[in-house]
Scaffold this motif. Structure first.
Motif, PDB file in Angstrom:
ATOM      1  N   SER A  76       7.256  -4.397   5.954  1.00  0.00           N
ATOM      2  CA  SER A  76       8.385  -3.506   5.827  1.00  0.00           C
ATOM      3  C   SER A  76       7.724  -1.948   5.300  1.00  0.00           C
ATOM      4  O   SER A  76       6.930  -2.118   4.563  1.00  0.00           O
ATOM      5  CB  SER A  76       9.278  -3.805   4.808  1.00  0.00           C
ATOM      6  OG  SER A  76       9.893  -5.012   5.320  1.00  0.00           O
ATOM      7  N   ILE A  77       8.600  -1.077   5.968  1.00  0.00           N
ATOM      8  CA  ILE A  77       8.259   0.152   5.170  1.00  0.00           C
ATOM      9  C   ILE A  77       9.493   0.502   4.413  1.00  0.00           C
ATOM     10  O   ILE A  77      10.410   0.549   4.685  1.00  0.00           O
ATOM     11  CB  ILE A  77       8.158   1.423   6.246  1.00  0.00           C
ATOM     12  CG1 ILE A  77       7.078   0.972   7.207  1.00  0.00           C
ATOM     13  CG2 ILE A  77       8.162   2.851   5.607  1.00  0.00           C
ATOM     14  CD1 ILE A  77       6.613   2.215   8.108  1.00  0.00           C
ATOM     15  N   VAL A 103       0.913  -1.227   0.103  1.00  0.00           N
ATOM     16  CA  VAL A 103      -0.140   0.000  -0.100  1.00  0.00           C
ATOM     17  C   VAL A 103       1.027   1.244  -0.294  1.00  0.00           C
ATOM     18  O   VAL A 103       1.718   1.282   0.627  1.00  0.00           O
ATOM     19  CB  VAL A 103      -0.823   0.003   1.340  1.00  0.00           C
ATOM     20  CG1 VAL A 103      -1.833   1.294   1.226  1.00  0.00           C
ATOM     21  CG2 VAL A 103      -1.852  -1.262   1.223  1.00  0.00           C
ATOM     22  N   THR A 104       0.480   1.975  -1.012  1.00  0.00           N
ATOM     23  CA  THR A 104       1.375   3.399  -1.241  1.00  0.00           C
ATOM     24  C   THR A 104       0.798   4.345  -0.176  1.00  0.00           C
ATOM     25  O   THR A 104      -0.375   4.387  -0.150  1.00  0.00           O
ATOM     26  CB  THR A 104       1.362   3.780  -2.583  1.00  0.00           C
ATOM     27  OG1 THR A 104       1.799   2.610  -3.371  1.00  0.00           O
ATOM     28  CG2 THR A 104       2.377   4.954  -2.779  1.00  0.00           C
ATOM     29  N   ALA A 105       1.962   5.081   0.482  1.00  0.00           N
ATOM     30  CA  ALA A 105       1.631   6.383   1.240  1.00  0.00           C
ATOM     31  C   ALA A 105       0.889   7.365   0.333  1.00  0.00           C
ATOM     32  O   ALA A 105       1.297   7.542  -0.723  1.00  0.00           O
ATOM     33  CB  ALA A 105       2.906   6.785   1.954  1.00  0.00           C
ATOM     34  N   PRO A 106       0.102   8.273   1.138  1.00  0.00           N
ATOM     35  CA  PRO A 106      -0.400   9.241   0.271  1.00  0.00           C
ATOM     36  C   PRO A 106       0.301  10.227  -0.435  1.00  0.00           C
ATOM     37  O   PRO A 106       0.283  10.767  -1.263  1.00  0.00           O
ATOM     38  CB  PRO A 106      -1.345  10.077   1.610  1.00  0.00           C
ATOM     39  CG  PRO A 106      -1.578   9.244   2.391  1.00  0.00           C
ATOM     40  CD  PRO A 106      -0.551   8.226   2.501  1.00  0.00           C
ATOM     41  N   LEU A 143       5.666   8.550  -1.580  1.00  0.00           N
ATOM     42  CA  LEU A 143       7.019   8.528  -1.075  1.00  0.00           C
ATOM     43  C   LEU A 143       7.496   7.207  -0.461  1.00  0.00           C
ATOM     44  O   LEU A 143       8.574   6.710  -1.028  1.00  0.00           O
ATOM     45  CB  LEU A 143       7.651   9.727  -0.166  1.00  0.00           C
ATOM     46  CG  LEU A 143       9.029   9.713   0.056  1.00  0.00           C
ATOM     47  CD1 LEU A 143      10.013  10.163  -1.177  1.00  0.00           C
ATOM     48  CD2 LEU A 143       9.306  10.966   1.140  1.00  0.00           C
ATOM     49  N   PHE A 144       6.605   6.747   0.124  1.00  0.00           N
ATOM     50  CA  PHE A 144       6.822   5.390   0.994  1.00  0.00           C
ATOM     51  C   PHE A 144       5.715   4.354   0.334  1.00  0.00           C
ATOM     52  O   PHE A 144       4.612   4.697  -0.155  1.00  0.00           O
ATOM     53  CB  PHE A 144       6.726   5.580   2.210  1.00  0.00           C
ATOM     54  CG  PHE A 144       8.011   6.447   2.982  1.00  0.00           C
ATOM     55  CD1 PHE A 144       9.199   6.114   2.976  1.00  0.00           C
ATOM     56  CD2 PHE A 144       7.492   7.661   3.083  1.00  0.00           C
ATOM     57  CE1 PHE A 144      10.337   6.970   3.448  1.00  0.00           C
ATOM     58  CE2 PHE A 144       8.503   8.533   3.793  1.00  0.00           C
ATOM     59  CZ  PHE A 144       9.713   8.228   3.728  1.00  0.00           C
ATOM     60  N   SER A 171      11.611   1.326  -4.339  1.00  0.00           N
ATOM     61  CA  SER A 171      12.622   0.181  -4.006  1.00  0.00           C
ATOM     62  C   SER A 171      11.862  -1.018  -4.384  1.00  0.00           C
ATOM     63  O   SER A 171      10.644  -1.303  -3.859  1.00  0.00           O
ATOM     64  CB  SER A 171      12.822   0.078  -2.460  1.00  0.00           C
ATOM     65  OG  SER A 171      13.374   1.233  -1.948  1.00  0.00           O
ATOM     66  N   PRO A 172      12.609  -2.070  -4.985  1.00  0.00           N
ATOM     67  CA  PRO A 172      11.837  -3.136  -5.386  1.00  0.00           C
ATOM     68  C   PRO A 172      11.676  -4.161  -3.947  1.00  0.00           C
ATOM     69  O   PRO A 172      12.293  -4.130  -3.200  1.00  0.00           O
ATOM     70  CB  PRO A 172      12.894  -3.811  -6.266  1.00  0.00           C
ATOM     71  CG  PRO A 172      14.216  -3.176  -5.779  1.00  0.00           C
ATOM     72  CD  PRO A 172      13.831  -1.848  -5.327  1.00  0.00           C
TER      73      PRO A 172
END
Length: 140
Positions: A69-70, A42-45, A48-49, A75-76
């Motif tokens: 993991s964050i 799940v991508t942060a709003p 970036l993360f 990052s793959p």
């Protein structure tokens, strides 16, 4: 004396090469015993993360775990990585939800044994919410 110095130098080089090669081969074989299976990402709003949930198994003699993991968005996902913020020994589902770009909520089965839980990673605060399973209803 110069001949002894030369022999010692070559012997040192051979030992360093042998140790390096042994480490490289052993690290490759031992690292490959574990496997990760991606569950969700799940991508942060702020884009970036991302938070990644995956199941990690390391052979027949150990139980699988669910890990989180964050990572930076670009990052793959790697088969060699371990969860950097959360690890629980449970077969139940883990839900992740970004409250905002700096706050991640992780909901997990309350009956699992927690091995790792970080409150902050890469400047992101993490809150945990155990999910209690409903008691079994007796059959009549």
């Amino acid at each position: 004396m110069p001949k002894l110095k030369k022999v010692f130098m070559w012997l040192s080089i051979i030992i360093v090469v042998f140790v390096g090669l042994a480490w490289f081969l052993l690290n490759g074989f031992v690292g490959s015993m574990c496997a990760n299976e991606l569950v969700t990402s799940v991508t942060a709003p702020n884009k970036l993360f991302k938070a990644v949930v995956f199941k990690r198994g390391c052979g027949a003699t150990t139980r699988s775990s669910i890990q989180v993991s964050i990572k930076f968005y670009w990052s793959p996902f790697s088969n060699r990585e371990k969860g950097n913020v959360f690890t629980v020994d449970s077969a139940g589902p883990i839900e992740i939800k970004w409250e905002d770009s700096r706050l991640l909520q992780i909901s997990y089965p309350g009956d699992g044994e927690i091995f790792k839980s970080c409150k902050n990673h890469l400047g992101i605060n993490i809150i945990y919410k155990p999910i209690m399973s409903a008691p079994a209803v007796p059959r009549i």
